[in-house]
Design an enzyme around this catalytic site. Structure first.
Site, PDB file in Angstrom:
ATOM      1  N   ASP A  71       5.523   2.784   5.915  1.00  0.00           N
ATOM      2  CA  ASP A  71       4.527   3.737   6.423  1.00  0.00           C
ATOM      3  C   ASP A  71       4.657   3.901   7.931  1.00  0.00           C
ATOM      4  O   ASP A  71       4.493   5.004   8.464  1.00  0.00           O
ATOM      5  CB  ASP A  71       3.116   3.264   6.076  1.00  0.00           C
ATOM      6  CG  ASP A  71       2.886   3.179   4.573  1.00  0.00           C
ATOM      7  OD1 ASP A  71       3.511   3.965   3.841  1.00  0.00           O
ATOM      8  OD2 ASP A  71       2.085   2.326   4.150  1.00  0.00           O
ATOM      9  N   GLY A 107       0.561  -9.991   8.037  1.00  0.00           N
ATOM     10  CA  GLY A 107      -0.384  -9.281   7.183  1.00  0.00           C
ATOM     11  C   GLY A 107      -0.131  -7.793   7.139  1.00  0.00           C
ATOM     12  O   GLY A 107       0.975  -7.335   6.889  1.00  0.00           O
TER      13      GLY A 107
END
Length: 310
Positions: A256, A291
């Site tokens: 992304d 994360g």
């Protein structure tokens, strides 16, 4: 409504919960650190990336239930302008956990809940009204949503003269190619499936991408090569960019981030040589963080400066 040069669409967003633990033992209670929450979903992440590069976009996404309210709060905190389409069913959650004893990352994803016909209609109407310069569709589809949904979005983009950028896979991507798009970003395995091959070697990627372009499926094909970097192919050009050697902590959001970097560069009228380098810089920078944090702007800028010479 204010007009936006870039609009991102996420029909199946999520709230991503990430944590750390030490030692994975079956049937034992695993003690985890306090979780960190991030707004997730392909299009939302692309909009977050664009903000980090100093740009702006409108993030259109679905939102339902208490998790959906949390999602909107998280998107707002990222400085992203958004329009949330309310759904009866709740927004999904994903879970990412890192075992500190092995540095292994475990990613648990859940399918999105079914959207009603009226909710699907509202999404398409919203996109149809916006008419942006660049329309980004990214991410998975909800359970029960037709694989032809993104093709309907592609038809809207064509009528609106919006440049459609697609980051999805499987049957949903194949159907988009029937209508046509501006840019797609498959990995090598996905590209092989699109051209009916079992696998592709590095030297076969250019020819495979040009087959899609020749059939009108896309004007630009960017192929992610993972740790090897990426290639950008048009009918007249081929650009290979190696991935910089960085200390990887997580691959969540790297794809992304890559799309976000490229869309931002396109909106700034940068050359295709710069576009692919911004994509690789942002994608690589995202892997340097734990994360679901995407990338730090300073890391992306530093890597781009290095890639300019490559």
């Amino acid at each position: 409504m204010k007009t936006f040069d870039i609009v991102t669409l996420t029909v199946n967003p999520s709230v991503d919960k990430s944590t750390h633990f030490s030692g994975l033992i079956a049937e034992h209670k695993i003690r985890c650190e306090n979780p960190k929450f991030d707004a997730g979903g392909g299009g939302i992440n692309v909009s977050k990336a664009i903000v980090r590069l100093g740009g702006s976009s409108l993030a259109v996404f679905t939102s339902g239930g208490p998790v959906g309210e949390m999602l909107k709060d998280l998107v707002k905190k990222e400085g992203v302008i958004f329009e949330a389409i309310q759904t009866v069913t709740p927004t999904r959650e994903n879970f990412i956990a890192v075992d500190d004893t092995t540095n292994s990352q475990y990613r648990f994803g859940f399918s999105g809940n079914i959207l009603s016909d009226s909710e699907v209609k509202k999404i398409l109407e919203t996109i149809s009204d916006l008419k942006p310069g660049f329309l980004v569709v990214s991410g998975s589809l909800n359970e029960g949503l037709s694989t032809g949904f993104y093709q309907k979005v592609a038809e809207i983009a064509r009528k609106s003269n919006s440049k459609l950028i697609v980051d999805t896979s499987g049957e949903a991507l194949k159907k988009v190619l029937e209508t046509g798009s501006y840019l797609i970003k498959p990995n090598v395995g996905e590209l092989a499936k699109l051209v009916g091959a079992e696998r592709l070697e590095m030297e076969e990627v250019n020819e495979a991408a040009k087959k899609i372009i020749a059939k009108g499926g896309a004007e630009i094909v960017v192929v992610s090569l993972g740790p090897q970097g990426a290639v950008l192919v048009t009918k007249d050009a081929y650009e290979y960019v190696p991935a910089p050697n960085v200390a990887k902590k997580s691959t969540v959001g790297a794809g992304d981030s890559m799309v976000g970097g490229m869309v931002w560069a396109l909106s700034q009228n940068k050359s295709l040589k710069e576009v692919i380098r911004w994509g690789v810089a942002c994608g690589s920078a995202a892997t340097m963080n734990e994360g679901t944090q995407l990338f730090k702007p300073e890391d992306a800028n530093r890597l781009f400066e290095w890639l300019k010479e490559k």
